[in-house]
Design an enzyme around this catalytic site. Structure first.
Site, PDB file in Angstrom:
ATOM      1  N   ASP A 242      56.997  67.288  28.955  1.00 30.20           N
ATOM      2  CA  ASP A 242      57.321  67.420  30.382  1.00 30.20           C
ATOM      3  C   ASP A 242      56.585  66.321  31.145  1.00 30.20           C
ATOM      4  OD1 ASP A 242      57.102  68.231  33.190  1.00 30.20           O
ATOM      5  OD2 ASP A 242      58.085  70.063  32.510  1.00 30.20           O
TER       6      ASP A 242
ATOM      7  N   ASP B 147      54.387  67.365  34.259  1.00 31.82           N
ATOM      8  CA  ASP B 147      53.144  68.042  33.862  1.00 31.82           C
ATOM      9  C   ASP B 147      52.152  67.056  33.258  1.00 31.82           C
ATOM     10  OD1 ASP B 147      53.884  70.528  34.767  1.00 31.82           O
ATOM     11  OD2 ASP B 147      54.677  71.191  32.837  1.00 31.82           O
TER      12      ASP B 147
ATOM     13  N   ARG C  87      64.333  70.897  38.169  1.00 30.08           N
ATOM     14  CA  ARG C  87      65.288  71.596  37.303  1.00 30.08           C
ATOM     15  C   ARG C  87      64.955  73.072  37.294  1.00 30.08           C
ATOM     16  NH1 ARG C  87      66.553  69.167  31.427  1.00 30.08           N
ATOM     17  NH2 ARG C  87      64.748  70.421  30.926  1.00 30.08           N
TER      18      ARG C  87
ATOM     19  N   THR D  12      68.575  77.717  34.365  1.00 24.82           N
ATOM     20  CA  THR D  12      69.893  77.068  34.254  1.00 24.82           C
ATOM     21  C   THR D  12      69.794  75.583  33.881  1.00 24.82           C
ATOM     22  OG1 THR D  12      69.873  76.380  36.566  1.00 24.82           O
ATOM     23  CG2 THR D  12      70.791  78.573  36.089  1.00 24.82           C
TER      24      THR D  12
HETATM   25  C1  PRP Z   1      62.268  66.436  35.080  1.00 24.11           C
HETATM   26  C2  PRP Z   1      62.414  64.932  35.083  1.00 24.11           C
HETATM   27  C3  PRP Z   1      63.770  64.737  35.687  1.00 24.11           C
HETATM   28  C4  PRP Z   1      64.534  65.910  35.166  1.00 24.11           C
HETATM   29  C5  PRP Z   1      65.369  65.438  34.011  1.00 24.11           C
HETATM   30  O1  PRP Z   1      61.897  66.887  36.320  1.00 24.11           O
HETATM   31  O2  PRP Z   1      61.398  64.280  35.772  1.00 24.11           O
HETATM   32  O3  PRP Z   1      63.765  64.724  37.112  1.00 24.11           O
HETATM   33  O4  PRP Z   1      63.573  66.875  34.719  1.00 24.11           O
HETATM   34  O5  PRP Z   1      66.193  66.431  33.565  1.00 24.11           O
HETATM   35  P1  PRP Z   1      67.778  66.387  33.724  1.00 24.11           P
HETATM   36  O6  PRP Z   1      68.214  65.028  33.332  1.00 24.11           O
HETATM   37  O7  PRP Z   1      68.223  67.455  32.745  1.00 24.11           O
HETATM   38  O8  PRP Z   1      68.127  66.742  35.145  1.00 24.11           O
HETATM   39  P2  PRP Z   1      61.500  68.418  36.605  1.00 24.11           P
HETATM   40  O9  PRP Z   1      62.705  69.181  37.011  1.00 24.11           O
HETATM   41  O10 PRP Z   1      60.727  68.958  35.440  1.00 24.11           O
HETATM   42  O11 PRP Z   1      60.618  68.326  37.899  1.00 24.11           O
HETATM   43  P3  PRP Z   1      59.167  67.666  38.127  1.00 24.11           P
HETATM   44  O12 PRP Z   1      59.358  66.172  38.007  1.00 24.11           O
HETATM   45  O13 PRP Z   1      58.865  68.091  39.515  1.00 24.11           O
HETATM   46  O14 PRP Z   1      58.218  68.209  37.109  1.00 24.11           O
HETATM   47  N1  URA Z   2      62.184  66.815  31.872  1.00 25.25           N
HETATM   48  C1  URA Z   2      61.079  66.370  31.238  1.00 25.25           C
HETATM   49  O1  URA Z   2      60.042  66.162  31.857  1.00 25.25           O
HETATM   50  N2  URA Z   2      61.156  66.146  29.912  1.00 25.25           N
HETATM   51  C2  URA Z   2      62.284  66.355  29.212  1.00 25.25           C
HETATM   52  O2  URA Z   2      62.285  66.132  27.988  1.00 25.25           O
HETATM   53  C3  URA Z   2      63.406  66.839  29.885  1.00 25.25           C
HETATM   54  C4  URA Z   2      63.334  67.051  31.221  1.00 25.25           C
END
Ligand code: PRP
Ligand code: URA
Length: 207
Positions: free
Chosen positions: A198, A201, A103, A107
């Site tokens: 998150d 993380d 994400r 945005t």
């Molecule tokens: C997080 C999560 C999803 C997404 C959810 O990933 O694991 O993939 O956000 O958000 P959405 O429903 O609003 O799209 P992130 O983009 O933080 O990436 P990561 O898993 O690499 O940390």
């Molecule tokens: N991605 C995450 O990891 N946590 C949230 O709450 C939303 C998006």
């Protein structure tokens, strides 16, 4: 689309431990693997069976096996990886695909960076991602899979928001969602409340 909320007490207990901010990275990963196994049981509950003749030590019988081409587990990177090992313990012969999406911090829209899937488009795809927030990442991942010819797709997450469920329902009404919780909603940064923070993380210890 069907929304399946897995209310099994073991799943709910482990989810509570995951949500706690003091839960360590090591414990977080362990719990995710355990929850993936428990949820995997529900996600695969209606897999079709075939019957083969076998011999027990006492006599022959028709006995059940999983029918046809089996399963592809597909994590959305990174956080979806946390649910893979538990599913593979249940379904050791499953193939594994990967979809890279993150994400954008400003945005909150998903940015695509990787795609690798096995052949056999008729297999059931279990798409994994612990968080269904705005639903943008899940919807884009499903769109990409369908463009590639996959049509039998289930989404397994851990914590979903009403907004995310609506997005999947509107864009991909054929995809069932399995989640351990449907939370209140999103904050102004599109994080799920109360959520668990998150997920990426917390799994990888990057913050
Ligand atoms: C997080 C999560 C999803 C997404 C959810 O990933 O694991 O993939 O956000 O958000 P959405 O429903 O609003 O799209 P992130 O983009 O933080 O990436 P990561 O898993 O690499 O940390
Ligand atoms: N991605 C995450 O990891 N946590 C949230 O709450 C939303 C998006």
């Amino acid at each position: 689309m069907n929304l399946h909320i897995i209310e099994h007490p073991l799943v709910q207990h482990k989810l509570t431990l995951l949500r706690k901010k003091e839960t360590s990275t090591m414990k977080f990963r362990e719990l995710l693997e355990e929850i993936a196994m428990l949820m995997g049981y529900e996600v695969t509950r209606d897999l079709p069976l075939a019957y083969e003749q076998i011999e027990t030590p006492l006599q022959t019988m028709e006995s059940a096996t999983i029918a046809g081409k089996k399963v592809v587990v597909v994590p959305i990177l990174r956080a979806g990886l946390g649910l893979v090992d538990g599913l593979l313990k249940l379904i050791p012969s499953a193939r594994v695909g990967h979809i890279g999406l993150y994400r954008d911090e400003e945005t909150c829209k998903p940015v695509f960076y990787y795609y690798k899937m096995p052949e056999h488009k008729e297999r059931l795809v279990i798409l994994t991602d612990p968080m269904l927030a705005t639903g943008g990442s899940a919807c884009d991942a499903i769109t990409r899979l369908k463009k590639d010819g996959f049509s039998n797709i289930r989404l397994m997450c851990l914590v979903a928001s009403p907004e995310g469920v609506k997005a999947v329902r509107d864009n991909h009404p054929d995809v069932d969602i399995y989640t351990a919780a449907l939370d209140q909603g999103l904050n102004d940064k599109n994080y799920i409340l109360p959520g668990l923070g998150d997920a990426g993380d917390r799994i990888f210890g990057t913050k």
